[in-house]
Design a protein around this motif. Sequence first.
Motif, mmCIF file in Angstrom:
data_model
loop_
_atom_site.group_PDB
_atom_site.id
_atom_site.type_symbol
_atom_site.label_atom_id
_atom_site.label_comp_id
_atom_site.label_asym_id
_atom_site.label_seq_id
_atom_site.Cartn_x
_atom_site.Cartn_y
_atom_site.Cartn_z
ATOM 1 N N ALA A 82 0.780 -1.429 -0.234
ATOM 2 C CA ALA A 82 0.038 -0.284 -0.038
ATOM 3 C C ALA A 82 0.588 1.187 -0.082
ATOM 4 O O ALA A 82 0.824 2.074 -0.580
ATOM 5 C CB ALA A 82 -0.748 0.121 0.922
ATOM 6 N N GLY A 83 2.120 1.534 0.873
ATOM 7 C CA GLY A 83 3.028 2.854 0.870
ATOM 8 C C GLY A 83 4.005 2.530 -0.901
ATOM 9 O O GLY A 83 3.627 4.005 -1.095
ATOM 10 N N PHE A 84 4.357 1.662 -1.408
ATOM 11 C CA PHE A 84 4.620 1.867 -2.139
ATOM 12 C C PHE A 84 3.597 2.192 -3.665
ATOM 13 O O PHE A 84 3.483 3.615 -4.374
ATOM 14 C CB PHE A 84 4.917 0.511 -3.350
ATOM 15 N N ALA A 85 2.045 1.724 -3.644
ATOM 16 C CA ALA A 85 0.643 2.625 -4.063
ATOM 17 C C ALA A 85 0.549 3.903 -4.017
ATOM 18 O O ALA A 85 0.657 4.384 -4.598
ATOM 19 C CB ALA A 85 0.032 1.321 -4.174
ATOM 20 N N ILE A 86 1.185 4.260 -2.901
ATOM 21 C CA ILE A 86 0.628 5.409 -2.867
ATOM 22 C C ILE A 86 1.765 6.711 -2.702
ATOM 23 O O ILE A 86 1.851 7.435 -3.604
ATOM 24 C CB ILE A 86 0.592 5.694 -1.159
ATOM 25 N N VAL A 87 2.795 5.817 -2.936
ATOM 26 C CA VAL A 87 4.154 6.835 -3.421
ATOM 27 C C VAL A 87 4.396 6.830 -4.877
ATOM 28 O O VAL A 87 4.333 7.795 -5.457
ATOM 29 C CB VAL A 87 5.362 6.480 -2.618
ATOM 30 N N GLY A 88 3.703 5.406 -5.596
ATOM 31 C CA GLY A 88 3.851 5.656 -6.602
ATOM 32 C C GLY A 88 2.434 6.373 -7.264
ATOM 33 O O GLY A 88 3.150 7.083 -8.646
ATOM 34 N N SER A 89 1.528 6.396 -6.870
ATOM 35 C CA SER A 89 0.668 7.160 -7.233
ATOM 36 C C SER A 89 0.771 8.937 -6.768
ATOM 37 O O SER A 89 0.236 9.624 -7.647
ATOM 38 C CB SER A 89 -1.147 7.256 -6.329
ATOM 39 N N ALA A 90 1.352 9.133 -5.829
ATOM 40 C CA ALA A 90 1.723 10.444 -5.335
ATOM 41 C C ALA A 90 2.624 10.791 -6.748
ATOM 42 O O ALA A 90 2.693 11.811 -7.409
ATOM 43 C CB ALA A 90 2.348 10.809 -3.808
ATOM 44 N N LEU A 91 3.562 10.395 -7.126
ATOM 45 C CA LEU A 91 4.821 10.624 -8.193
ATOM 46 C C LEU A 91 4.115 10.538 -9.238
ATOM 47 O O LEU A 91 4.240 11.622 -10.094
ATOM 48 C CB LEU A 91 5.588 9.649 -8.195
ATOM 49 N N ALA A 92 3.010 9.903 -9.646
ATOM 50 C CA ALA A 92 2.276 9.963 -11.528
ATOM 51 C C ALA A 92 1.599 11.601 -11.047
ATOM 52 O O ALA A 92 1.319 11.848 -11.639
ATOM 53 C CB ALA A 92 1.384 8.629 -11.329
ATOM 54 N N ALA A 93 0.659 11.614 -10.288
ATOM 55 C CA ALA A 93 -0.202 12.826 -10.287
ATOM 56 C C ALA A 93 0.772 14.013 -10.100
ATOM 57 O O ALA A 93 0.272 15.120 -10.921
ATOM 58 C CB ALA A 93 -1.311 12.161 -8.463
ATOM 59 N N TRP A 94 1.894 13.336 -9.616
ATOM 60 C CA TRP A 94 2.599 14.782 -9.761
ATOM 61 C C TRP A 94 3.168 15.044 -10.817
ATOM 62 O O TRP A 94 3.104 16.264 -11.712
ATOM 63 C CB TRP A 94 3.599 14.385 -8.032
ATOM 64 N N ARG A 95 3.400 14.252 -11.599
ATOM 65 C CA ARG A 95 5.033 14.380 -13.016
ATOM 66 C C ARG A 95 3.543 14.441 -13.775
ATOM 67 O O ARG A 95 4.098 15.493 -14.890
ATOM 68 C CB ARG A 95 5.241 13.169 -12.737
ATOM 69 N N LEU A 96 2.417 13.936 -14.353
ATOM 70 C CA LEU A 96 1.366 13.909 -15.410
ATOM 71 C C LEU A 96 0.675 15.791 -15.185
ATOM 72 O O LEU A 96 0.219 15.559 -14.584
ATOM 73 C CB LEU A 96 0.204 12.371 -15.227
ATOM 74 N N GLU A 97 0.666 16.092 -16.341
ATOM 75 C CA GLU A 97 -0.291 17.348 -16.880
ATOM 76 C C GLU A 97 -1.008 17.284 -16.279
ATOM 77 O O GLU A 97 -1.755 18.288 -16.470
ATOM 78 C CB GLU A 97 0.875 18.025 -17.720
ATOM 79 N N ASP A 98 -2.093 15.998 -16.884
ATOM 80 C CA ASP A 98 -3.508 16.140 -17.202
ATOM 81 C C ASP A 98 -4.035 15.451 -15.851
ATOM 82 O O ASP A 98 -5.163 15.356 -15.846
ATOM 83 C CB ASP A 98 -4.066 15.488 -18.490
ATOM 84 N N VAL A 99 -3.550 15.258 -15.213
ATOM 85 C CA VAL A 99 -4.719 15.285 -13.518
ATOM 86 C C VAL A 99 -4.789 16.332 -12.718
ATOM 87 O O VAL A 99 -3.676 16.846 -12.539
ATOM 88 C CB VAL A 99 -3.619 14.443 -12.957
ATOM 89 N N ASP A 100 -5.813 15.935 -12.025
ATOM 90 C CA ASP A 100 -6.706 17.480 -11.064
ATOM 91 C C ASP A 100 -5.917 17.260 -10.327
ATOM 92 O O ASP A 100 -4.776 17.068 -9.831
ATOM 93 C CB ASP A 100 -7.890 16.971 -10.937
ATOM 94 N N ASP A 101 -5.357 18.382 -9.992
ATOM 95 C CA ASP A 101 -4.329 19.498 -9.084
ATOM 96 C C ASP A 101 -4.837 18.848 -7.396
ATOM 97 O O ASP A 101 -3.901 19.068 -6.784
ATOM 98 C CB ASP A 101 -4.635 20.772 -9.241
ATOM 99 N N ARG A 102 -6.447 19.013 -8.381
ATOM 100 C CA ARG A 102 -7.265 18.696 -6.281
ATOM 101 C C ARG A 102 -6.556 17.198 -6.008
ATOM 102 O O ARG A 102 -6.474 16.910 -4.796
ATOM 103 C CB ARG A 102 -8.512 19.036 -6.084
ATOM 104 N N VAL A 103 -6.515 16.395 -7.473
ATOM 105 C CA VAL A 103 -6.371 14.887 -7.063
ATOM 106 C C VAL A 103 -4.401 14.882 -6.861
ATOM 107 O O VAL A 103 -4.134 14.042 -5.098
ATOM 108 C CB VAL A 103 -6.256 14.075 -8.699
ATOM 109 N N ALA A 104 -4.104 15.710 -7.462
ATOM 110 C CA ALA A 104 -2.759 15.201 -6.643
ATOM 111 C C ALA A 104 -1.753 15.443 -5.911
ATOM 112 O O ALA A 104 -0.938 15.207 -4.759
ATOM 113 C CB ALA A 104 -1.771 15.899 -7.657
ATOM 114 N N SER A 105 -3.228 16.614 -4.722
ATOM 115 C CA SER A 105 -3.213 17.091 -3.724
ATOM 116 C C SER A 105 -3.137 16.378 -2.242
ATOM 117 O O SER A 105 -2.377 15.830 -1.674
ATOM 118 C CB SER A 105 -3.479 18.831 -3.753
ATOM 119 N N LEU A 106 -4.505 15.397 -2.870
ATOM 120 C CA LEU A 106 -4.858 14.400 -1.633
ATOM 121 C C LEU A 106 -4.150 13.657 -1.823
ATOM 122 O O LEU A 106 -3.522 13.349 -0.820
ATOM 123 C CB LEU A 106 -6.413 14.466 -2.403
ATOM 124 N N VAL A 107 -3.666 13.152 -2.928
ATOM 125 C CA VAL A 107 -2.704 11.462 -2.958
ATOM 126 C C VAL A 107 -1.268 11.938 -2.325
ATOM 127 O O VAL A 107 -0.396 11.482 -1.638
ATOM 128 C CB VAL A 107 -2.597 10.929 -4.546
#
Length: 287
Positions: free
Chosen positions: A84-109
């Motif tokens: 779960a920790g790896f998945a959280i980190v992976g989701s956060a990195l993807a949300a931060w790096r991908l320009e089409d991810v909603d800023d609200r989603v990125a902030s939460l993750v």
Amino acid sequence: MSSDSHTRPIYRSLVDRFGFPHLLTTTLVLVAATILLGVAAKATGSGLACEANWPQCDAGPFNLFPANLPSFYEWIHRFVAMFAGFAIVGSALAAWRLEDVDDRVASLVILGMILTPIQVYLGGQTVLQYQMEILSLHFWTAILIFAMFVIATVLVWRGSFSVRTITGAFVVGLLTLPAHVALSPTEFGVVTDYSPTVQLLQYGVTLTLIGAVIVATMVTRWHAGSRLLSGLTYGTTGLALAVAYFGRQVVMNFSMTIDRLYLVLTGVLALAFVVAIAVSRRQSGGR
């Protein structure tokens, strides 16, 4: 959110293969599984089986050969928590790096990722100290992380929801309440033995209740124009959190006052759900 040209292809290839919404959904499932396994570990006293050893338990690196069944439960909890920790980190990195991810989603993750090491530390302290205050803080931090990932997941799947989703979420919330009461160690509870299985089921119901009111509240903001329905969604969310809190207090304290307050709140929430279902069905044309 924005990304540089060197890292974007890596994250883009992963997301193209699995899809960011699916990655986030998988992370949410792992977070929920970690919470429930943590409840099971506490209920069986599995953390104590490790004799205050953390992060290892009683069988060397990674605890590949647990000494007994309780230590096996604790190992499973830590093992799933690691993924779960790896998945959280992976989701956060993807949300931060991908320009089409909603800023609200990125902030939460990303906030969930920041809270994760704190949660890991608290998890270690539950084994090393096993104090009720630490157990409670560990649990509610997990609930906070869970709620943030529910919100983020609903945001990325926004296009899949409609007005009828609101009714469905309220129905799910309503159905959880009889189970929540039945599984609680109150005078009205069906169970006489608050066993680890019962605890696991009750907390599973709690997560479902919290998830349902979050979905209802968010989808109502997008698709419902009724102030009454909006008020009901906010009201049910507050009541659901109160039911979850006092439901846990019923377990932690043997108090008739707390039992009755919990039951009253549950009854009020059930009534609010019934009214909300009727209003949402009327708004969706009864479909």
